[in-house]
Design an enzyme around this catalytic site. Sequence first.
Site, PDB file in Angstrom:
ATOM      1  N   CYS A  51      -5.424 -19.471  24.320  1.00 58.65           N
ATOM      2  CA  CYS A  51      -6.717 -19.823  23.731  1.00 58.65           C
ATOM      3  C   CYS A  51      -6.472 -20.824  22.622  1.00 58.65           C
ATOM      4  CB  CYS A  51      -7.428 -18.592  23.186  1.00 58.65           C
ATOM      5  SG  CYS A  51      -8.872 -19.028  22.181  1.00 58.65           S
ATOM      6  N   LYS A 105      -5.022   6.124   9.460  1.00 54.81           N
ATOM      7  CA  LYS A 105      -3.643   5.698   9.315  1.00 54.81           C
ATOM      8  C   LYS A 105      -3.542   4.595   8.265  1.00 54.81           C
ATOM      9  CE  LYS A 105      -0.708   2.819  11.855  1.00 54.81           C
ATOM     10  NZ  LYS A 105      -1.071   1.894  12.875  1.00 54.81           N
ATOM     11  N   HIS A 153       0.839  -1.205   0.000  1.00 52.20           N
ATOM     12  CA  HIS A 153       0.000   0.000   0.000  1.00 52.20           C
ATOM     13  C   HIS A 153       0.875   1.256   0.000  1.00 52.20           C
ATOM     14  CE1 HIS A 153       0.873   0.428   4.254  1.00 52.20           C
ATOM     15  NE2 HIS A 153       0.339  -0.753   4.520  1.00 52.20           N
ATOM     16  N   LYS A 191      -0.512  -1.659   8.147  1.00 52.98           N
ATOM     17  CA  LYS A 191      -0.743  -3.015   7.681  1.00 52.98           C
ATOM     18  C   LYS A 191      -2.164  -3.484   7.998  1.00 52.98           C
ATOM     19  CE  LYS A 191       3.112  -3.695  10.699  1.00 52.98           C
ATOM     20  NZ  LYS A 191       4.388  -4.311  10.820  1.00 52.98           N
ATOM     21  N   CYS A 216     -11.427 -15.959  26.613  1.00 56.10           N
ATOM     22  CA  CYS A 216     -10.837 -15.378  25.408  1.00 56.10           C
ATOM     23  C   CYS A 216     -11.827 -14.365  24.825  1.00 56.10           C
ATOM     24  CB  CYS A 216     -10.547 -16.475  24.384  1.00 56.10           C
ATOM     25  SG  CYS A 216     -10.280 -15.819  22.716  1.00 56.10           S
ATOM     26  N   CYS A 276      -7.794 -19.805  19.234  1.00 59.00           N
ATOM     27  CA  CYS A 276      -6.917 -18.854  18.536  1.00 59.00           C
ATOM     28  C   CYS A 276      -5.527 -19.421  18.300  1.00 59.00           C
ATOM     29  CB  CYS A 276      -6.748 -17.573  19.347  1.00 59.00           C
ATOM     30  SG  CYS A 276      -8.232 -16.609  19.582  1.00 59.00           S
ATOM     31  N   HIS A 303     -13.256 -15.933  21.366  1.00 56.17           N
ATOM     32  CA  HIS A 303     -14.063 -17.156  21.397  1.00 56.17           C
ATOM     33  C   HIS A 303     -15.021 -17.240  22.578  1.00 56.17           C
ATOM     34  CE1 HIS A 303     -10.828 -18.246  18.593  1.00 56.17           C
ATOM     35  NE2 HIS A 303     -11.743 -19.011  18.037  1.00 56.17           N
ATOM     36  N   HIS A 326       4.013   1.399   2.380  1.00 56.14           N
ATOM     37  CA  HIS A 326       5.192   0.651   1.929  1.00 56.14           C
ATOM     38  C   HIS A 326       5.910   1.414   0.821  1.00 56.14           C
ATOM     39  CE1 HIS A 326       2.368  -2.829   3.035  1.00 56.14           C
ATOM     40  NE2 HIS A 326       3.324  -2.889   3.932  1.00 56.14           N
TER      41      HIS A 326
HETATM   42  N1  MET Z   1       7.834  -7.680   8.080  1.00 54.93           N
HETATM   43  C1  MET Z   1       7.951  -6.518   8.894  1.00 54.93           C
HETATM   44  C2  MET Z   1       6.828  -5.547   8.570  1.00 54.93           C
HETATM   45  O1  MET Z   1       6.332  -5.567   7.464  1.00 54.93           O
HETATM   46  C3  MET Z   1       9.290  -5.819   8.706  1.00 54.93           C
HETATM   47  C4  MET Z   1      10.489  -6.664   8.943  1.00 54.93           C
HETATM   48  S1  MET Z   1      11.953  -5.780   8.707  1.00 54.93           S
HETATM   49  C5  MET Z   1      13.179  -6.765   9.269  1.00 54.93           C
HETATM   50  O2  MET Z   1       6.474  -4.765   9.426  1.00 54.93           O
END
Ligand code: MET
Length: 532
Positions: free
Chosen positions: A134, A307, A25, A310, A156, A137, A159, A28
Site C-alpha cells: 500500500c 495489557k 511505562h 507498547k 488496503c 501506508c 486506505h 518497561h
Molecule cells: N525495541 C524492542 C522493543 O522495545 C526491543 C529490542 S531488544 C534487542 O520491543
Amino acid sequence: TGSEKQGAKAFYVSTPIYYVNDAPHLGHAYTTVAGDVLTRWHRQRGEKVWYLTGTDEHGQKIMRTADANGVTPQEWCDKLVEEAWRPLWEHLNIANDDFIRTTEKRHTDRVQEFVQDLYDKGEIYKGGYEGPYCVGCEEYKLPGDLIEAEDGTKLCPVHKKPVEILKEENYFFKLSEYGPKLIEFYEANPGFIQPESARNEVVNFVKQGLEDLSISRSTFDWGVPVPWDDKHVIYVWIDALLNYATAVGYGANPEKFDETFPANVHLIGKDILRFHAVIWPAMLMANGLPVPGKVAANGWLMVGGEKMSKSNLTGIKPQDLTSHFGVDAYRWYFLRAIAFGQDGSFSWEDFTARYTSELANDYGNLASRVAAMVGKYFGGTLPAATASGPAEQAIADGLTRAVTEADRKVGEELDFQGGILAVFDFVKQVNGYITEQEPWKVAKDESEEGRARLATILYTAAESLRAVAVLLNPVMPDTSQKLWESLGAEAAGLGPLADQRVQDAGRWGQLPVGATVTKGAVLFPRLEEKPA
Ligand code: MET
C-alpha cells in the site's frame, strides 16, 4: 571489592533496548527493575557484574513518530532519551553500568562490520520479496489483512484503495539453515529459555522449519546503511539485537568483550521471545560467536484487565506510583506480587494492601520496635546475648534457611517472588519470636537474669535485622541503608552495606555488641489517600 577476580568473566545482564517512539511505562520498568535486582544481588555476592540497558532508535515506527511531531528522527530520539528514559531509570535507582543507543557510532560502525562479515561468509544473499503493497501506508501488507472490493479487487484496510503487488530486492540471512543447530542447542541447554512455557513455544516454532530472514529495507532510510549497498538500511531487529555485543566492545575492545560477552541473562518481555531465542543465537552461530546463557521472558502486566504493552497504554505512569508508595516499595511490589515469567495484574488496592501489611506492619514496625526498645531499655547501646536458648537457636536456623533459599531463588532461578518471600517469612518469624518473648514484660524483671534475658531478645532481633538489611539491599536499597544506619552497623565496625556478602549474611552474631542503635527514619510511612 576484594573477592572480584581480575579478568574473570562478568555476570552480564541486559534488558531489551526499548523503542523510543513513546515514553516508558510500567511494563518497561518491571523488566528493568528485575534486572537491577538481579545484578545487585550478584554484586552483593561480590561478583563482577555488567548491567546494560538502552534504547532502540531506528526503523519506520520511530521515523513516523518523529515526522508526526515535526522533528527529525535524531532530534526525537535525543529528546525522549534525555527527558524520559534516562531520568526514569535514575529515579528508580537503576544501577546500570552502561546505556546504549543504537544511533551511537560505537554501535552503528560495529553493526556494519558484523553484517559485512556475515555477507563475506556467504550467510547473506540477495533475494526478492514480493507482496501486496500500500503506497499510502508505505508498507507491505499481509494477504490476510486485506479487504475485498465488490469486484474482488484487494484493498488496503486502512486506505480502502487497491494494493499493488510490489517486488523488492532485499538481503536475506540464511536463517533456515540454523533450525537443526538451534534444536540441538536447546536440547543441550534446557535452561536457555525460561520459563518452560516459553521454551516449549520456541522449540515447537523452530521444529516447524525456519524461513530465511529479510535483513534489509529499501523503502525508508532511517537505519544503518547496508555497507555494500547503501540503497538499503539494515532491518531494525538485526541492528537492535547487536547492541548486546557492540555495547561491550565487539570489534573495538577485545579485552572488555571477552570478559563480558555473551550475556548470562537477557531479560525480555515474552512478545520479543523469538527474536532473542531464535534469531539472535543463529546470528551469533553464523559469525562464530558464543551464544548467551539464558533468555528469560517475563509475562504481561495487566492493569484493570488490560495489557500494558507498547501499543496499549493505560494511563498509569511509574512516577504516579512512586510518588504515592515511594521508589523502594515500587521496586519491591511487582517482583513480590507477580511470579516472574507469568502474567500478573496490578491494582492500587493490592499494592496498598501489601504495602500496609508486609512492608509497613511486618518489616517497618519490626525495625522501629526493636530500635525503640534498645533505646528505652539499654540507652541505645546494643547489649550482648548472654542467655540464648532454643528460641534464639530457632531464629539463627531460620536465618540460615532464608539466606540459602533467597540466594538460590533470586541468584540462580530468577524467582524473585520466592526469594523475597523467603526473607519476609524470616521477618514474620522474628515478629513471632518477639510476640512470644514479650520483652516489654521481661523488662519489668530487674534481676540479673531478667536483664540478661531482655538483652538476649533484643540482640537476637537486632542481629536478625542486620541480615534482613543485607538480603533486601538489592530490592530496596534506600530502605536497607536506613536500617543499616539505624542499627549503627557501619559505625560499629561492620563496614558499608555494599561490602556485606550474601554468602556470609547467615553467619550469626555479626552485629557488634555496643553498636549505637537509633530509631532513625521511618522505613515505610503511612500512605496518604489514593490520588484521584
Ligand atoms: N525495541 C524492542 C522493543 O522495545 C526491543 C529490542 S531488544 C534487542 O520491543
